[in-house]
Design an enzyme around this catalytic site. Structure first.
Site, mmCIF file in Angstrom:
data_model
loop_
_atom_site.group_PDB
_atom_site.id
_atom_site.type_symbol
_atom_site.label_atom_id
_atom_site.label_comp_id
_atom_site.label_asym_id
_atom_site.label_seq_id
_atom_site.Cartn_x
_atom_site.Cartn_y
_atom_site.Cartn_z
ATOM 1 N N HIS A 172 -11.362 54.129 -6.753
ATOM 2 C CA HIS A 172 -9.999 53.598 -6.550
ATOM 3 C C HIS A 172 -9.344 54.180 -5.296
ATOM 4 O O HIS A 172 -8.172 54.530 -5.296
ATOM 5 C CB HIS A 172 -9.131 53.888 -7.787
ATOM 6 C CG HIS A 172 -9.477 53.010 -8.956
ATOM 7 N ND1 HIS A 172 -9.102 51.701 -9.042
ATOM 8 C CD2 HIS A 172 -10.190 53.261 -10.091
ATOM 9 C CE1 HIS A 172 -9.552 51.170 -10.183
ATOM 10 N NE2 HIS A 172 -10.225 52.104 -10.837
ATOM 11 N N ASP A 184 0.274 47.073 -19.622
ATOM 12 C CA ASP A 184 0.034 45.925 -18.729
ATOM 13 C C ASP A 184 -0.578 44.767 -19.521
ATOM 14 O O ASP A 184 -0.597 43.635 -19.034
ATOM 15 C CB ASP A 184 -0.865 46.302 -17.537
ATOM 16 C CG ASP A 184 -2.216 46.854 -17.941
ATOM 17 O OD1 ASP A 184 -2.282 47.563 -18.978
ATOM 18 O OD2 ASP A 184 -3.215 46.602 -17.241
ATOM 19 N N ASP A 198 -4.388 53.788 -4.836
ATOM 20 C CA ASP A 198 -5.456 52.998 -5.463
ATOM 21 C C ASP A 198 -6.132 52.176 -4.370
ATOM 22 O O ASP A 198 -5.802 52.316 -3.187
ATOM 23 C CB ASP A 198 -4.902 52.116 -6.596
ATOM 24 C CG ASP A 198 -5.932 51.937 -7.703
ATOM 25 O OD1 ASP A 198 -7.007 51.382 -7.411
ATOM 26 O OD2 ASP A 198 -5.682 52.378 -8.841
ATOM 27 N N GLU A 241 -13.410 54.841 -13.415
ATOM 28 C CA GLU A 241 -14.095 53.667 -12.870
ATOM 29 C C GLU A 241 -14.673 53.897 -11.472
ATOM 30 O O GLU A 241 -14.250 53.289 -10.506
ATOM 31 C CB GLU A 241 -13.105 52.482 -12.835
ATOM 32 C CG GLU A 241 -12.576 52.126 -14.206
ATOM 33 C CD GLU A 241 -11.541 51.018 -14.193
ATOM 34 O OE1 GLU A 241 -11.532 50.233 -15.139
ATOM 35 O OE2 GLU A 241 -10.723 50.942 -13.250
HETATM 36 C C1 TNX Z 1 -8.345 50.186 -15.829
HETATM 37 S S1 TNX Z 1 -7.243 52.558 -17.101
HETATM 38 C C2 TNX Z 1 -7.849 51.032 -14.869
HETATM 39 C C3 TNX Z 1 -6.878 50.512 -13.899
HETATM 40 C C4 TNX Z 1 -6.591 49.063 -14.075
HETATM 41 C C5 TNX Z 1 -6.486 48.748 -15.555
HETATM 42 C C6 TNX Z 1 -6.119 47.332 -15.861
HETATM 43 C C7 TNX Z 1 -7.764 53.192 -15.826
HETATM 44 C C8 TNX Z 1 -7.862 54.619 -15.809
HETATM 45 N N1 TNX Z 1 -8.107 52.373 -14.830
HETATM 46 O O1 TNX Z 1 -7.350 50.766 -12.588
HETATM 47 O O2 TNX Z 1 -5.431 48.741 -13.403
HETATM 48 O O3 TNX Z 1 -7.718 49.016 -16.168
HETATM 49 O O4 TNX Z 1 -5.765 47.202 -17.212
#
Ligand code: TNX
Length: 526
Positions: free
Chosen positions: A254, A414, A191, A318
């Site tokens: 990421h 989380d 990440d 993301e």
């Molecule tokens: C979204 S869920 C993310 C993560 C973060 C998380 C925090 C997803 C595919 N990506 O990178 O850690 O939210 O809740």
């Protein structure tokens, strides 16, 4: 009251007391069918042995021995006679379902029948759960259980990228998840905040990418990564517990830790360091640079030699496309390909990465984003964004993809289990109480023909705020018990009140085992 009446009432009372009900047996996930044999009781003695005709069940025998040693202090050895107070494993290839099993307990013996070692293993896990809730030590009430899962994919995800989790801790996590018939551990290995796996061809990935200077300004360096040998050992350990490990390398977003180690991987800001805060970065891998694809092909080659699973997670979540809009190489590629939207580059990126996966016979798993126009035909979609799962299930059905349900509103472990539970986090995470985790129906009540492409369930434990394995367990349990039931049990066999009753012997067992969990006070109104 006449003697006869008194005797009858006493017999009735004794029968009621001694009849096994799933509710008081601590069985999680709830099996398909449970039939009690009220007049039968099996008694363990120092002579109890195991009977097993097939030589391929060595790991399962060891598991049985460990269970009986732990619960009853018994050392069971090989015996020859089926029945006669022994425990018998039978492999029956005719039996349907690769994880299905039948478990019978009566006064003559205990029998587990399945078509595979996985089924035998789950029979042993059910036996273990029967033992944790028996009140008379060494005795088991008669029962016949027929069991098979609703879904074949039942996963938990750990995120050692944000906070490294040593192998010994991951093993403990595997031990506990296997108790609840969860069969997949998804490891989020890379990440923005960390790259956690040794890649021999690119040593800087761990020399630089595995070191996070600090976390949210705490001034404390955090580092750690898995060597390839450690991961091979972990994979073998998990296999014995019927858990398959699926690696994830998140691309094209990421990826800041990789970019910090090898700056040529990105478009505009080659000087960035490993990210020290949570959040989403606009620094993506460059889609227009051939060297990026060659680099990831090498990385995937090395990882495929470690992880035999036929699935490989490539992230895909993301990824803001701002920098692709500005990058010369990305613009040039779009022109050559005749693309008019950056999202098409995203589809292109996955197709290229998938080219390497296909060579290794792997299926890509992706965090599905509704705005990506196309995913490789063979990919499996994760429905994850809060509230969007029904939409993703429908979109995937139309595009002919399979789906894994990891919905934000039920399965983001989380997120705190109760408001105020994570005072160190101030970005306003939503709350997922145990009840909300339990209310998860992965089929969303859809008619059978509209949910055949749902492969299963996963809960994600993103690691930004998970400082150690105790905290990981605390966030995971008891919600993972709810998830295990959502993945395994048929809706008609699920019931919240019954679940709560079955949960307590398991919490008791976790306490004895030193496994941290959150006591769900709110379900009893406290
Ligand atoms: C979204 S869920 C993310 C993560 C973060 C998380 C925090 C997803 C595919 N990506 O990178 O850690 O939210 O809740």
């Amino acid at each position: 009251m006449s003697i006869i009446r008194l005797t009858l009432i006493s017999i009735l009372f004794i029968c009621m007391w001694s009849v096994l009900k799933a509710e008081d047996a601590g069985l999680i996930p709830m099996p398909l069918r449970v039939k009690s044999h009220s007049n039968e009781v099996f008694e363990f003695t120092p002579k109890t042995g195991f009977v097993c005709r097939a030589g391929i069940l060595q790991d399962e025998i060891r598991e049985l021995q460990a269970v009986l040693k732990k619960r009853l202090g018994l050392e069971v050895k090989a015996a020859t006679k089926i029945g006669k107070g022994n425990i018998t494993f039978l492999l029956d290839e005719q039996m349907k379902g690769i994880e299905a099993y039948r478990l019978k307990v009566d006064s003559k013996g205990i029998t587990v029948i399945a078509s595979t070692p996985a089924g035998i293993f789950y029979g042993i896990k059910t036996l273990d759960q029967l033992l944790i809730s028996e009140t008379v030590p060494g005795k088991l009430r008669g029962v016949e259980i027929e069991d098979a899962p609703r879904y074949s994919y039942r996963a938990l995800m750990l995120d050692p990228a944000r906070t490294f989790i040593p192998v010994k801790d991951v093993k403990r996590y595997i031990d506990r998840m296997s108790m609840y018939k969860l069969n997949t551990l998804h490891l989020h290995l890379s990440d923005d905040q960390g790259w956690r796996v040794e890649i021999k061809k690119y040593p800087k990935l761990t020399e630089i990418g595995a070191v996070r200077k600090e976390t949210d300004g705490d001034g404390k360096e955090h580092r750690g990564f898995y060597t390839q040998d450690e991961l091979k050992d972990l994979v073998a350990y998990a296999r014995k517990k019927q858990v398959e490990i699926i690696p994830e390398i998140d691309v094209p977003g990421h990826s800041v830790a990789a970019i910090a180690a090898y700056p040529f991987l990105t478009c505009l800001n080659p000087g960035i360091g490993v990210r020290t805060t949570a959040g989403v970065s606009t620094d993506l891998l460059c889609a227009g640079n051939e060297e990026v694809y060659a680099f990831y092909a090498d990385v995937i080659d090395e990882l495929c030699a470690i992880f035999p699973a036929d699935k490989f997670h490539i992230g895909g979540d993301e990824a803001p496309l701002d920098n692709w809009k500005k990058c010369e190489k990305c613009r040039q590629l779009m022109k050559t390909k005749g693309f008019d939207r950056e999202q098409q580059l995203m589809s292109y990126f996955f197709t290229r990465i998938n080219g390497t996966l296909v060579k290794h016979g792997k299926t890509p798993l992706v965090w599905y984003e509704l705005d990506v126009p196309e995913y490789p035909r063979n990919s499996i979609m994760y429905a994850w964004r809060w509230g969007l799962t029904p939409k993703v299930i429908e979109a995937a059905r139309k595009s002919g993809h399979q789906v894994i349900c990891a919905p934000g509103e039920h399965a983001y472990f989380d997120y705190p289990q109760r408001a105020g539970d994570m005072p160190e986090v101030n970005w306003g995470m939503p709350v997922i109480p145990l009840k909300k985790a339990y209310d998860f129906d992965p089929g969303y009540g859809l008619p059978a023909e509209q949910q055949g492409h749902i492969l299963g369930v996963e809960a994600t434990l993103w690691g930004e705020c998970i400082r150690d394995i105790d905290r990981a367990f605390y966030m995971t349990y008891p919600r993972a018990l709810a998830l295990a039931e959502a993945g395994w049990s048929m809706m008609e066999n699920r019931n919240w009140e019954s679940f709560l009753t079955r949960m307590y012997p398991n919490l008791d067992d976790m306490m004895k085992d030193g496994v941290n969990f959150r006591v769900p006070f709110e379900v009893t109104g406290h």
